[in-house]
Design an enzyme around this catalytic site. Structure first.
Site, PDB file in Angstrom:
ATOM      1  N   HIS A  67      41.141 -49.368  16.857  1.00  0.00           N
ATOM      2  CA  HIS A  67      41.453 -49.228  15.432  1.00  0.00           C
ATOM      3  C   HIS A  67      42.095 -47.878  15.109  1.00  0.00           C
ATOM      4  CE1 HIS A  67      39.740 -53.093  14.732  1.00  0.00           C
ATOM      5  NE2 HIS A  67      38.629 -52.723  15.349  1.00  0.00           N
ATOM      6  N   TYR A  90      37.244 -46.140   9.349  1.00  0.00           N
ATOM      7  CA  TYR A  90      36.676 -46.128  10.704  1.00  0.00           C
ATOM      8  C   TYR A  90      37.734 -45.659  11.698  1.00  0.00           C
ATOM      9  CZ  TYR A  90      34.982 -48.162  15.134  1.00  0.00           C
ATOM     10  OH  TYR A  90      34.593 -48.362  16.428  1.00  0.00           O
TER      11      TYR A  90
END
Length: 266
Positions: free
Chosen positions: A111, A134
């Protein structure tokens, strides 16, 4: 090697701890939750964001390296994401410098580049394109690792982990899966590679449909043996498959995860 594993009570932490023990390494476990039943390693119940508590562990234990797996594994607001991923890493790095511990393996994430459109094999040279806060936390932690590698000569390997699961469950996972056995192989290679300096690898198995380049990992000695394709016949197509394939971060890049950076009272 005698290795501190943070997040040792978590899913990947348990797999890595057992795998390193099986390969002859000594493990010291750290997690903010109480010691789990059946643990056979020295265990410290410590929050990695508590720099003094982390430093006390390093003063007590003689260590050769750190595997930093602790951190909230899902989306949160920006301050909480930075605390979970960056401040914990900072506390460990400062303790490593103070106690001459030379090696850190970091559980980063796909990510960190999750907002990259899915087109061709993605290399570690791609610019950071986080898909969530995140992901922002992982990018910032990687930057901090780079600083400490340059400033203090630490060897740090950032592993951008894909989908760590016993077996793939979605069509996307056929490209992003990291098997537990390959996860251990990845960590051991990152721990034992000769003088990597600051390095990044993609943490996936040898998947036929891989979205990320495995060569940086192979250059460090990571040779994955598993392939998600063996499970392809058991994975049913789903309505969200095309949306999850639009960006390498899959569902994290979709509007489901859109939120303000800061939580405010209405």
């Amino acid at each position: 090697m005698r290795v501190l594993v943070t997040g040792a009570a978590g899913t990947i932490g348990r797999a890595v701890t057992l795998g390193l023990l099986d390969r002859g390494h000594e493990v010291v476990s750290l997690d903010r939750v109480p010691e789990p039943d059946g643990n056979e390693t020295p265990f410290h119940t410590v929050d990695c964001a508590d720099a003094d508590a982390v430093a006390a562990v390093f003063a007590e234990e003689s260590l050769d390296g750190v595997v930093h797996l602790a951190g909230h594994p899902d989306e949160a607001n920006l301050p909480d994401s930075l605390a979970s991923h960056v401040l914990t890493t900072a506390a460990l790095l400062d303790a490593m410098v103070e106690h001459d511990v030379p090696r850190l393996v970091y559980a980063s994430s796909n990510h960190a580049v999750g907002r990259t459109p899915r087109r061709e094999l993605l290399t570690v040279d791609a610019r950071p394109r986080p898909d969530t806060f995140y992901g922002v936390g992982k990018v910032a932690a990687e930057a901090l690792l780079s600083l400490y590698a340059d400033r203090y000569g630490l060897d740090v390997v950032s592993c951008r982990i894909g989908s760590f699961l016993p077996r793939p469950e979605t069509v996307r996972h056929l490209s992003t899966w990291l098997s537990p056995d390959d996860g251990v192989r990845m960590v051991e290679a990152a721990l034992t590679a000769t003088a990597p300096g600051f390095a990044v690898l993609y943490g996936i198995s040898a998947n036929t449909r891989a979205w990320w380049d495995l060569e940086p990992g192979r250059a460090l000695g990571y040779e994955p043996l598993d392939d998600a394709e063996q499970f392809a016949d058991t994975v049913a197509p789903a309505a969200q498959d095309d949306e999850e394939a639009a960006h390498v971060g899959g569902p994290f890049a979709t509007p489901t995860y859109y939120r303000p950076a800061l939580d405010r009272l209405a």
